[in-house]
Write a protein that holds these residues in place. Structure first.
Motif, short mmCIF file in Angstrom:
data_model
loop_
_atom_site.label_atom_id
_atom_site.label_comp_id
_atom_site.label_asym_id
_atom_site.label_seq_id
_atom_site.Cartn_x
_atom_site.Cartn_y
_atom_site.Cartn_z
N THR A 1 0.78 -1.50 0.25
CA THR A 1 0.28 -0.04 -0.26
C THR A 1 0.90 1.61 0.45
O THR A 1 0.05 2.49 0.06
CB THR A 1 -1.19 0.00 1.17
OG1 THR A 1 -0.14 -0.12 2.82
CG2 THR A 1 -2.14 -1.18 1.41
N MET A 2 2.41 1.31 -0.08
CA MET A 2 3.12 2.62 -0.11
C MET A 2 2.85 3.40 -0.89
O MET A 2 2.74 4.75 -0.95
CB MET A 2 4.46 2.00 -0.83
CG MET A 2 5.27 1.19 0.96
SD MET A 2 5.26 2.70 2.26
CE MET A 2 7.15 3.38 1.60
N ARG A 3 2.07 2.98 -2.87
CA ARG A 3 1.62 3.74 -3.44
C ARG A 3 0.49 4.13 -3.27
O ARG A 3 0.45 5.54 -3.04
CB ARG A 3 1.91 3.17 -5.01
CG ARG A 3 1.93 3.24 -5.86
CD ARG A 3 0.88 3.32 -7.38
NE ARG A 3 2.16 2.08 -7.74
CZ ARG A 3 2.65 1.11 -8.14
NH1 ARG A 3 0.95 1.22 -9.02
NH2 ARG A 3 3.23 0.40 -8.83
N LEU B 1 12.12 -1.34 15.53
CA LEU B 1 12.45 0.58 15.68
C LEU B 1 10.94 0.83 14.44
O LEU B 1 10.75 2.77 14.92
CB LEU B 1 13.58 1.03 15.30
CG LEU B 1 14.21 2.89 15.41
CD1 LEU B 1 13.87 3.34 16.53
CD2 LEU B 1 15.62 3.10 15.18
N ALA B 2 11.31 0.84 13.32
CA ALA B 2 10.03 1.45 12.52
C ALA B 2 9.00 1.30 12.02
O ALA B 2 7.90 1.76 12.96
CB ALA B 2 10.21 0.86 11.07
N LEU C 1 0.13 7.15 7.06
CA LEU C 1 1.64 7.70 7.48
C LEU C 1 2.39 6.31 8.19
O LEU C 1 3.37 6.22 8.14
CB LEU C 1 1.77 8.70 8.33
CG LEU C 1 3.07 9.36 9.06
CD1 LEU C 1 3.40 9.86 8.02
CD2 LEU C 1 2.22 10.44 9.99
N GLY C 2 0.86 5.82 9.36
CA GLY C 2 2.38 5.14 10.05
C GLY C 2 2.22 3.42 9.60
O GLY C 2 3.61 3.03 9.44
N LEU C 3 1.38 3.57 8.15
CA LEU C 3 2.29 2.27 7.52
C LEU C 3 3.31 2.47 6.78
O LEU C 3 4.56 2.22 6.43
CB LEU C 3 1.06 1.59 6.38
CG LEU C 3 -0.13 0.76 6.95
CD1 LEU C 3 -1.27 1.22 6.11
CD2 LEU C 3 0.30 0.04 7.51
N HIS C 4 3.43 3.66 5.99
CA HIS C 4 4.39 4.44 5.11
C HIS C 4 5.69 4.50 5.82
O HIS C 4 6.49 4.02 5.25
CB HIS C 4 4.33 5.48 4.56
CG HIS C 4 4.41 6.26 3.18
ND1 HIS C 4 3.69 5.50 2.21
CD2 HIS C 4 5.16 7.24 2.60
CE1 HIS C 4 4.47 6.07 1.06
NE2 HIS C 4 5.56 6.81 1.94
N VAL C 5 5.36 4.89 7.04
CA VAL C 5 7.22 5.05 8.02
C VAL C 5 7.35 3.30 8.64
O VAL C 5 8.53 2.75 8.30
CB VAL C 5 6.95 5.66 9.57
CG1 VAL C 5 7.59 5.70 10.67
CG2 VAL C 5 6.67 7.42 9.04
N GLN C 6 6.84 2.61 8.31
CA GLN C 6 6.28 1.37 8.95
C GLN C 6 7.67 0.82 8.02
O GLN C 6 8.42 0.43 8.05
CB GLN C 6 5.50 0.44 9.65
CG GLN C 6 5.94 -0.67 9.51
CD GLN C 6 4.16 -1.33 9.18
OE1 GLN C 6 4.19 -1.85 9.32
NE2 GLN C 6 4.25 -2.84 10.67
N HIS C 7 7.16 0.43 6.78
CA HIS C 7 7.83 -0.01 5.96
C HIS C 7 8.76 0.54 5.02
O HIS C 7 10.39 0.99 4.34
CB HIS C 7 7.09 0.03 4.32
CG HIS C 7 7.79 -0.68 3.44
ND1 HIS C 7 8.43 -1.27 3.20
CD2 HIS C 7 8.10 0.30 2.27
CE1 HIS C 7 8.82 -1.93 2.01
NE2 HIS C 7 8.67 -1.25 1.21
N GLY C 8 8.66 2.16 5.11
CA GLY C 8 9.80 3.57 4.30
C GLY C 8 10.84 3.76 5.39
O GLY C 8 12.08 3.15 5.17
N PHE C 9 10.96 3.64 6.84
CA PHE C 9 11.67 4.07 7.62
C PHE C 9 13.42 2.18 6.67
O PHE C 9 13.83 3.27 6.53
CB PHE C 9 11.63 3.59 8.93
CG PHE C 9 12.62 4.14 9.81
CD1 PHE C 9 13.71 5.08 10.08
CD2 PHE C 9 13.17 2.63 10.60
CE1 PHE C 9 14.65 5.08 11.55
CE2 PHE C 9 14.93 2.89 11.67
CZ PHE C 9 15.03 3.51 11.71
#
Length: 235
Positions: A123-125, A210-211, A181-189
């Motif tokens: 779901t990043m996109r 940490l992510a 945002l939470g999902l984005h940070v989880q994978h993005g970090f």
């Protein structure tokens, strides 16, 4: 000796970096970390709303006087805004171009229909699109007051926040965006750590933990404000 034609010139290091997939991933990682740092500070600032209107309004005023007298009024704030806009644009453009490049490299559908990646990865996109739309709405709501409900009051951010979260749609828009945002940070970090060479077989578990912690803390911190207004804790 004849002058070198434009075609003979070597591309600049900046151009080479931008054109390569590794370069785009690096730009995404660095710009993402810049935005993550801003989000952490922004969340802490938002939590000042629990200390009352005077504390919250004073914090908002302090942001505009930051750096004085060396910097003029709001200059530091505008510097932050310019850096953030640049980070968002670079992040979004890099993500889009990498996505298009990936599709061109694999024109046929995958043999395996069952998704093998995490929900956050898949779901990043869409999460990025949601966040981009939310940023526009958030600015028009609480910065310019263009779409604000209840009569936007410049210099009174506490009341403006209460107005926004006193409407059902204001809460829905904000909470959906924060969950994205939470999902984005989880994978993005974690992805940024791998791109920048921080990850390794021994560090992956720590980085993933940490992510997850960052995603939970940011989500809980941002969501706590509309929830507090809805429940009357902040009024």
């Amino acid at each position: 000796m004849a002058l070198a034609t434009r075609a003979d010139r070597r591309p600049s290091m900046t151009r080479t970096l931008w054109d390569s997939s590794v370069g785009k991933k690096t730009i995404m990682a660095v710009s993402g970390l810049i935005m993550l740092g801003y989000l952490a500070v922004h969340m802490l600032g938002n939590l000042k709303i629990f200390f009352g209107s005077d504390e919250f309004n004073h914090y908002a005023h302090w942001l505009r006087t930051l750096g004085e007298p060396f910097l003029h009024y709001e200059w530091a704030l505008w510097i932050v805004r310019v850096v953030l806009v640049a980070a968002v644009v670079l992040h979004a453009v890099s993500a889009y171009q990498l996505s298009r490049r990936d599709l061109r490299a694999r024109p046929t559908a995958y043999v395996h229909k069952k998704a093998r990646s995490s929900y956050a990865t898949r779901t990043m996109r869409y999460g990025g699109i949601i966040l981009a739309l939310f940023i526009v709405w958030h600015i028009l709501d609480l910065t310019t007051g263009t779409v604000h409900t209840g009569g936007f009051q410049s210099g009174h951010p506490y009341q403006n926040v209460l107005d926004t979260f006193s409407t059902w749609y204001g809460n829905v828009i904000y909470i959906v965006a924060v969950l994205a945002l939470g999902l984005h940070v989880q994978h993005g970090f974690w992805s940024a750590a791998q791109t920048l060479g921080v990850g390794s077989a021994t560090r992956d578990r720590v980085l993933k933990t940490l992510a997850n912690v960052l995603a939970v803390v940011l989500t809980a911190g941002f969501v706590s404000v509309p929830v507090a207004v809805m429940t009357g804790v902040v009024s």
